[in-house]
Write an enzyme that holds these catalytic residues in place. Structure first.
Site, mmCIF file in Angstrom:
data_model
loop_
_atom_site.group_PDB
_atom_site.id
_atom_site.type_symbol
_atom_site.label_atom_id
_atom_site.label_comp_id
_atom_site.label_asym_id
_atom_site.label_seq_id
_atom_site.Cartn_x
_atom_site.Cartn_y
_atom_site.Cartn_z
ATOM 1 N N GLN A 78 -19.028 -96.658 -6.943
ATOM 2 C CA GLN A 78 -18.483 -97.847 -6.280
ATOM 3 C C GLN A 78 -18.949 -99.109 -7.013
ATOM 4 O O GLN A 78 -19.930 -99.736 -6.626
ATOM 5 C CB GLN A 78 -18.955 -97.859 -4.824
ATOM 6 C CG GLN A 78 -18.416 -98.970 -3.984
ATOM 7 C CD GLN A 78 -16.976 -98.756 -3.615
ATOM 8 O OE1 GLN A 78 -16.579 -97.669 -3.243
ATOM 9 N NE2 GLN A 78 -16.188 -99.784 -3.713
ATOM 10 N N PHE A 79 -18.239 -99.493 -8.077
ATOM 11 C CA PHE A 79 -18.675 -100.639 -8.876
ATOM 12 C C PHE A 79 -18.647 -101.944 -8.095
ATOM 13 O O PHE A 79 -19.348 -102.892 -8.426
ATOM 14 C CB PHE A 79 -17.847 -100.760 -10.165
ATOM 15 C CG PHE A 79 -16.476 -101.334 -9.982
ATOM 16 C CD1 PHE A 79 -16.253 -102.679 -10.230
ATOM 17 C CD2 PHE A 79 -15.420 -100.540 -9.568
ATOM 18 C CE1 PHE A 79 -14.982 -103.225 -10.068
ATOM 19 C CE2 PHE A 79 -14.157 -101.067 -9.408
ATOM 20 C CZ PHE A 79 -13.938 -102.416 -9.649
ATOM 21 N N THR A 80 -17.862 -102.021 -7.022
ATOM 22 C CA THR A 80 -17.748 -103.269 -6.270
ATOM 23 C C THR A 80 -19.013 -103.619 -5.491
ATOM 24 O O THR A 80 -19.105 -104.721 -4.946
ATOM 25 C CB THR A 80 -16.544 -103.251 -5.314
ATOM 26 O OG1 THR A 80 -16.700 -102.178 -4.395
ATOM 27 C CG2 THR A 80 -15.242 -103.116 -6.084
#
Length: 151
Positions: A78-80
């Site tokens: 989950q890069f966000t």
């Protein structure tokens, strides 16, 4: 490194409208990496998550680790988690680690969890996924390596 851990009664991930992975009970992990993350941080975070007493016991006291309750892990990249909404109206991802190294760290983190004796299922790195879960409690915990390990 940040990990959002949600205690889940049921969790699954679909890719292209097909079920890719599912756990019956345990932790759904949203996993994000920042610029300074490395394998040492991954190993420390996996150990911390595996041994944290964040599940309820028979008296409804948060007192048990995932292995003690027979839980599994569904791990989703989950890069966000490192998005900044401080300026403007669109998120900035300058603090999110990018490139091949991120996938390597994500895979290594999941291996570290397996080495802790946990059953680990994953999404598909970089894919557009539909994550479904029933968040029990709801109990959600944030593991942030900067808070946990920076002195």
């Amino acid at each position: 490194m940040k990990v959002i851990a949600q205690i889940s009664r049921l969790a699954s991930v679909d890719v292209k409208n097909e079920k890719h992975a599912q756990i019956p009970f345990g932790l759904t992990l949203l996993v994000g990496f920042t610029l300074s993350d490395n394998k040492e941080i991954c190993a420390l975070m996996a150990h911390k998550i595996a041994h944290s007493r964040i599940f309820e016991d028979e008296n409804h006291k948060i007192n048990l680790a995932i292995k003690e309750v027979g839980g599994e892990i569904l791990s989703i990249s989950q890069f966000t988690l490192y998005a900044s909404l401080k300026e403007g109206r669109r998120p900035s991802f300058t603090l999110a680690k990018k490139g091949v190294e991120v996938e390597e760290l994500y895979l290594y983190f999941n291996e570290c969890l397996k080495n802790e004796g946990l059953i680990v299922k994953t999404g598909v790195f970089g894919a557009n996924m539909d994550v479904k879960l029933i968040n029990q409690g709801p109990l959600t915990f944030i593991f942030d390596s900067k808070e946990l390990f920076d002195k």
